[in-house]
Write a protein that holds these residues in place. Structure first.
Motif, PDB file in Angstrom:
ATOM      1  N   PHE A   1      -8.573  -0.685  -1.317  1.00 61.31           N
ATOM      2  CA  PHE A   1      -8.014   0.599  -1.740  1.00 61.31           C
ATOM      3  C   PHE A   1      -6.758   0.387  -2.592  1.00 61.31           C
ATOM      4  CE2 PHE A   1      -4.937   4.005  -1.160  1.00 61.31           C
ATOM      5  CZ  PHE A   1      -5.645   5.082  -1.657  1.00 61.31           C
TER       6      PHE A   1
ATOM      7  N   CYS B   1      -6.843   1.355  -6.452  1.00 65.15           N
ATOM      8  CA  CYS B   1      -6.037   2.546  -6.741  1.00 65.15           C
ATOM      9  C   CYS B   1      -5.185   2.310  -7.994  1.00 65.15           C
ATOM     10  CB  CYS B   1      -5.160   2.866  -5.536  1.00 65.15           C
ATOM     11  SG  CYS B   1      -4.344   4.449  -5.638  1.00 65.15           S
TER      12      CYS B   1
ATOM     13  N   LYS C   1      -5.679   4.229 -11.637  1.00 61.67           N
ATOM     14  CA  LYS C   1      -4.585   4.963 -12.282  1.00 61.67           C
ATOM     15  C   LYS C   1      -4.416   4.507 -13.729  1.00 61.67           C
ATOM     16  CE  LYS C   1       0.112   6.483 -11.599  1.00 61.67           C
ATOM     17  NZ  LYS C   1       1.339   6.363 -10.830  1.00 61.67           N
TER      18      LYS C   1
ATOM     19  N   LEU D   1      -9.029   9.138  -8.596  1.00 56.08           N
ATOM     20  CA  LEU D   1      -9.873   8.323  -7.740  1.00 56.08           C
ATOM     21  C   LEU D   1     -10.588   9.088  -6.641  1.00 56.08           C
ATOM     22  CD1 LEU D   1     -10.714   5.380  -7.026  1.00 56.08           C
ATOM     23  CD2 LEU D   1      -8.664   5.253  -5.610  1.00 56.08           C
TER      24      LEU D   1
END
Length: 186
Positions: free
Chosen positions: A153, A157, A161, A181
């Motif tokens: 994660f 992540c 982004k 996401l």
């Protein structure tokens, strides 16, 4: 009727959650990709080292340390984890299919992904990967599985982004309502 799963011990079944996607990603997916830029050798070596180390730690824990009750395969944690893992894997496969087919033969430009969860998020493939490994963590009910899901994660992540910002900067028509996401949230 006894299911074929019944013949395998629980750890072998949970380990197969990691093996099946790894086989798809490493043996089948590369042959489906059209064009693109080559992966640097150093990145490939680092990825191989990480996957080998992580695979060893996960399978070592499951085969030598984990203790599951005889009815673990009917436990709600396992069943929910398996469901999440399967859903995440299907999202990931479908999203990769959309990405692979963005360019027609001979095209070199970038395009906005459309369809599936790409209607809601920039990184639908990363979302699928996170759901997949979150399901694995739940099904394995292990610190090792949870750590892998957490670090997956965290890593994805940041990448998601960056992808989202790139699309917003390079495509005026990029849908402003798309999240980065997680559909409807982030």
């Amino acid at each position: 009727m006894i299911s074929p799963w019944h013949k395998w011990s629980q750890w072998k079944q949970i380990t197969s959650f990691k093996v099946f996607p790894a086989l798809l990603r490493s043996l089948i997916y590369p042959f489906l990709i059209r064009g693109g830029t080559p992966m640097p050798l150093f990145s490939c070596i680092l990825a191989t080292m990480f996957c080998t180390g992580n695979g060893y730690l996960q399978s070592r824990y499951l085969s030598h340390c984990a203790v599951y009750a005889d009815d673990w395969l009917r436990d709600p944690r396992f069943l929910m984890g398996f469901g999440l893992w399967l859903m995440g894997m299907l999202i990931n496969i479908h999203s990769d299919h959309i990405l692979r087919n963005l360019r027609k033969p001979g095209d070199t430009g970038y395009k906005i992904p459309r369809g599936g969860l790409f209607e809601y998020v920039t990184a639908a493939n990363y979302f699928g990967e996170i759901v997949e490994w979150g399901g694995y963590a739940l099904a394995s009910w292990s610190v090792e599985g949870a750590a892998f899901a957490f670090f997956t994660f965290c890593f994805l992540c940041g990448r998601a982004k960056g992808h989202h910002q790139w699309y917003l900067q390079n495509f005026e028509e990029y849908p402003k309502f798309r999240k980065i996401l997680i559909p409807f949230l982030f």
